[in-house]
Design a protein around this motif. Structure first.
Motif, PDB file in Angstrom:
ATOM      1  N   SER A   4       0.879  -1.252  -0.086  1.00 35.86           N
ATOM      2  CA  SER A   4       0.018  -0.059   0.143  1.00 35.86           C
ATOM      3  C   SER A   4       0.639   1.284   0.334  1.00 35.86           C
ATOM      4  CB  SER A   4      -1.141   0.203   0.938  1.00 35.86           C
ATOM      5  OG  SER A   4      -0.339   0.103   2.019  1.00 35.86           O
ATOM      6  N   GLU A   5       2.439   1.424   0.670  1.00 34.07           N
ATOM      7  CA  GLU A   5       3.502   2.558   0.001  1.00 34.07           C
ATOM      8  C   GLU A   5       3.543   3.015  -1.266  1.00 34.07           C
ATOM      9  OE1 GLU A   5       4.681   1.472   4.930  1.00 34.07           O
ATOM     10  OE2 GLU A   5       5.814   0.911   3.255  1.00 34.07           O
ATOM     11  N   VAL A   6       2.921   1.668  -2.141  1.00 35.05           N
ATOM     12  CA  VAL A   6       3.643   1.966  -3.540  1.00 35.05           C
ATOM     13  C   VAL A   6       3.031   2.566  -4.191  1.00 35.05           C
ATOM     14  CG1 VAL A   6       5.795   0.846  -5.206  1.00 35.05           C
ATOM     15  CG2 VAL A   6       5.572   0.357  -2.527  1.00 35.05           C
ATOM     16  N   PRO A   7       2.681   4.050  -4.844  1.00 29.37           N
ATOM     17  CA  PRO A   7       1.830   3.992  -5.672  1.00 29.37           C
ATOM     18  C   PRO A   7       1.993   3.794  -6.978  1.00 29.37           C
ATOM     19  CG  PRO A   7       2.751   6.668  -4.252  1.00 29.37           C
ATOM     20  CD  PRO A   7       3.760   4.764  -4.081  1.00 29.37           C
ATOM     21  N   ALA A   8       3.487   3.627  -7.661  1.00 31.82           N
ATOM     22  CA  ALA A   8       3.345   2.504  -8.624  1.00 31.82           C
ATOM     23  C   ALA A   8       2.529   0.907  -8.727  1.00 31.82           C
ATOM     24  CB  ALA A   8       4.818   1.621  -8.499  1.00 31.82           C
ATOM     25  N   PHE A   9       2.555   0.725  -7.523  1.00 31.83           N
ATOM     26  CA  PHE A   9       1.723  -0.656  -8.160  1.00 31.83           C
ATOM     27  C   PHE A   9       0.337  -0.679  -8.461  1.00 31.83           C
ATOM     28  CE2 PHE A   9       4.489  -2.773  -4.155  1.00 31.83           C
ATOM     29  CZ  PHE A   9       5.616  -2.556  -5.733  1.00 31.83           C
ATOM     30  N   ARG A  10      -0.100   0.215  -8.172  1.00 29.18           N
ATOM     31  CA  ARG A  10      -1.399   0.954  -8.676  1.00 29.18           C
ATOM     32  C   ARG A  10      -1.514   0.332 -10.061  1.00 29.18           C
ATOM     33  NH1 ARG A  10      -4.898   2.513  -4.606  1.00 29.18           N
ATOM     34  NH2 ARG A  10      -5.891   3.820  -6.161  1.00 29.18           N
ATOM     35  N   GLU A  11      -0.610   0.984 -10.790  1.00 27.02           N
ATOM     36  CA  GLU A  11      -0.522   1.279 -12.375  1.00 27.02           C
ATOM     37  C   GLU A  11       0.071  -0.081 -12.868  1.00 27.02           C
ATOM     38  OE1 GLU A  11       2.586   3.577 -12.265  1.00 27.02           O
ATOM     39  OE2 GLU A  11       1.750   5.791 -11.337  1.00 27.02           O
ATOM     40  N   PHE A  12      -0.270  -1.634 -12.904  1.00 27.34           N
ATOM     41  CA  PHE A  12      -1.040  -2.749 -13.438  1.00 27.34           C
ATOM     42  C   PHE A  12      -1.491  -2.849 -13.260  1.00 27.34           C
ATOM     43  CE2 PHE A  12       3.591  -1.639 -11.635  1.00 27.34           C
ATOM     44  CZ  PHE A  12       4.964  -1.443 -13.146  1.00 27.34           C
ATOM     45  N   TRP A  13      -1.467  -4.323 -14.145  1.00 26.68           N
ATOM     46  CA  TRP A  13      -3.092  -4.946 -13.726  1.00 26.68           C
ATOM     47  C   TRP A  13      -3.393  -6.006 -13.495  1.00 26.68           C
ATOM     48  CZ3 TRP A  13      -7.524  -3.946 -17.189  1.00 26.68           C
ATOM     49  CH2 TRP A  13      -7.497  -2.440 -18.300  1.00 26.68           C
ATOM     50  N   TYR A  14      -3.938  -6.306 -12.309  1.00 19.10           N
ATOM     51  CA  TYR A  14      -4.065  -7.463 -11.749  1.00 19.10           C
ATOM     52  C   TYR A  14      -5.580  -8.547 -12.162  1.00 19.10           C
ATOM     53  CZ  TYR A  14      -0.826  -4.642  -9.047  1.00 19.10           C
ATOM     54  OH  TYR A  14       0.367  -3.926  -8.471  1.00 19.10           O
ATOM     55  N   PRO A  15      -5.222  -9.783 -12.423  1.00 18.32           N
ATOM     56  CA  PRO A  15      -6.697 -10.290 -12.339  1.00 18.32           C
ATOM     57  C   PRO A  15      -7.487 -10.701 -10.598  1.00 18.32           C
ATOM     58  CG  PRO A  15      -4.793 -12.198 -12.068  1.00 18.32           C
ATOM     59  CD  PRO A  15      -4.499 -10.917 -12.031  1.00 18.32           C
ATOM     60  N   VAL A  16      -8.664 -10.536 -10.825  1.00 13.64           N
ATOM     61  CA  VAL A  16      -9.522 -10.054  -9.593  1.00 13.64           C
ATOM     62  C   VAL A  16     -10.903 -11.236  -9.531  1.00 13.64           C
ATOM     63  CG1 VAL A  16      -9.287  -7.951  -9.423  1.00 13.64           C
ATOM     64  CG2 VAL A  16     -11.058  -8.223 -10.655  1.00 13.64           C
ATOM     65  N   ALA A  17     -10.722 -12.571 -11.035  1.00 13.68           N
ATOM     66  CA  ALA A  17     -11.622 -12.982 -10.582  1.00 13.68           C
ATOM     67  C   ALA A  17     -11.495 -13.982 -12.377  1.00 13.68           C
ATOM     68  CB  ALA A  17     -13.263 -12.583 -10.318  1.00 13.68           C
ATOM     69  N   TYR A  18     -12.224 -15.039 -12.137  1.00  9.93           N
ATOM     70  CA  TYR A  18     -12.365 -15.580 -13.492  1.00  9.93           C
ATOM     71  C   TYR A  18     -13.692 -15.455 -14.523  1.00  9.93           C
ATOM     72  CZ  TYR A  18      -9.850 -19.773 -11.709  1.00  9.93           C
ATOM     73  OH  TYR A  18      -8.959 -20.333 -10.946  1.00  9.93           O
ATOM     74  N   SER A  19     -13.674 -15.405 -15.443  1.00  8.97           N
ATOM     75  CA  SER A  19     -14.681 -13.726 -16.568  1.00  8.97           C
ATOM     76  C   SER A  19     -15.139 -15.358 -15.856  1.00  8.97           C
ATOM     77  CB  SER A  19     -14.372 -14.698 -17.809  1.00  8.97           C
ATOM     78  OG  SER A  19     -13.300 -13.812 -18.155  1.00  8.97           O
TER      79      SER A  19
END
Length: 353
Positions: A4-19
């Motif tokens: 949570s301390e690293v703003p750069a991590f918000r600039e990547f794509w992450y999988p959150v669920a199966y389609s």
């Protein structure tokens, strides 16, 4: 380091669920400590937004879908996948809906059978994983579950092949074969790759899953790649020509929980029975990792002086350097000795006169 301390991590794509799990009802997801809702419109297009209605902050994920619009369970306001409000039941029919009546939308897309979310301005596309879209490979989704550990710990574990002989001694490892036969590593910016060869015990499970025969050991070559900070790929090569490709993603739910996803691609077109055996073994292996990681503190030290390292740790040392570079971007926190603070004994208070 806490994610949570690293703003750069918000600039990547992450999988959150199966389609397949985002169909006829909204899906609540949590990413980097914040809550979001994902839903599918009547045209099949996905929407994703902060999980709060702009009216009275109710959780939209507790609502339902009506003709593709997401309905708030509190007062019935409805929103399309672009975030615009399409209905306010309490308002007169001849009154226009205020333009400000919209959700706080974020980017969402689908690839590899997964729903991906980016909550910032993307610095990179959804990762390119060629084997996952190659018709000569069979893709198998194996697991998606929340682990009680941080995302850097998950990827650090994946990059660390030295643990296989010990952590996985009851499945695919052998403590008598701890040393690598060869180890080549290369770094290009934030992309990290290695090619490692080592002995793998020819257990009955491994023979059943690979088609290998014989007794003792086989030489396995594994090609590791840090695709993005929390996306890992491993192409395992066997003597019979089999290519077993592991894809691992570590979506940071928050500082100490991670949505771990693993899917694989293989070039041997396994039948249903063999697929079941492959998936079962991989799940056992990942359970061993999960059990171990759940007892390690989630904070991830970036200062390479904080923990001890050996020659076999070159990939994970470089991983720390990459995360340290990202942490320095747009952040008041610097990855120096401060990162060691949670791991060091607190100083005694000075005496007061």
């Amino acid at each position: 380091m806490l994610v949570s301390e690293v703003p750069a991590f918000r600039e990547f794509w992450y999988p959150v669920a199966y389609s397949m799990d985002v169909q006829d009802k909204p899906c609540a997801v949590r990413l980097l400590g914040d809550d979001y809702v994902v839903w599918r419109g009547s045209d099949g297009v996905l929407g994703c937004a902060v999980d709060e209605c702009p009216h009275r902050a109710a959780r939209l994920s507790q609502g339902w879908l009506d003709d593709g619009s997401l309905v708030c369970p509190y007062h019935g306001w409805a929103f399309n996948t672009s975030g615009a409000c399409t209905r306010i039941p309490q308002q007169d029919d001849d009154m226009p809906i205020p333009p400000r009546a919209r959700t706080l939308s974020v980017l969402v897309a689908e690839r590899y059978g997964l729903v991906w979310v980016c909550v910032g301005m993307p610095r990179a596309d959804i990762p390119e994983l060629p084997e996952a879209e190659d018709p000569s490979f069979s893709v198998m989704h194996e697991l998606m579950e929340v682990w009680t550990t941080s995302a850097p710990r998950v990827i650090d574990n994946a990059l660390d092949l030295a643990h296989v002989a010990w952590t996985h001694r009851n499945t695919v490892g052998d403590t008598s074969a701890s040393k690598f036969l060869s180890f080549d590593i290369n770094r290009d910016g934030h992309r990290l790759t290695s090619r490692v060869s080592y002995k793998a015990r020819l257990s009955e499970a491994l023979k059943a899953n690979t088609g290998l025969t014989g007794e003792g050991f086989t030489v396995r070559v594994t090609n590791n790649e840090l695709v993005q900070p929390f996306v890992y790929k491993d192409v395992m090569e066997y003597e019979n020509g089999l290519r077993h490709v592991l894809f691992k993603t570590a979506t940071p739910v928050d500082d100490d929980r991670t949505l771990f996803c693993q899917f694989i691609a293989r070039n041997d077109n396994p039948d249903d029975e063999k697929r079941a055996g492959i998936i079962a073994l991989d799940r056992r292996i990942q359970h061993e990792d999960r059990e171990l990681l759940s007892h390690i503190r989630p904070e991830f030290p970036l200062d390479t002086r904080t923990e001890m390292h050996s020659k076999a740790d070159r990939m994970t040392v470089e991983y720390r350097k990459i995360l340290a570079e990202l942490a320095r971007e747009n952040s008041s926190v610097t990855p120096d000795a401060e990162w060691a603070r949670p791991f060091l004994r607190k100083p005694k208070p000075e005496a007061v006169d």
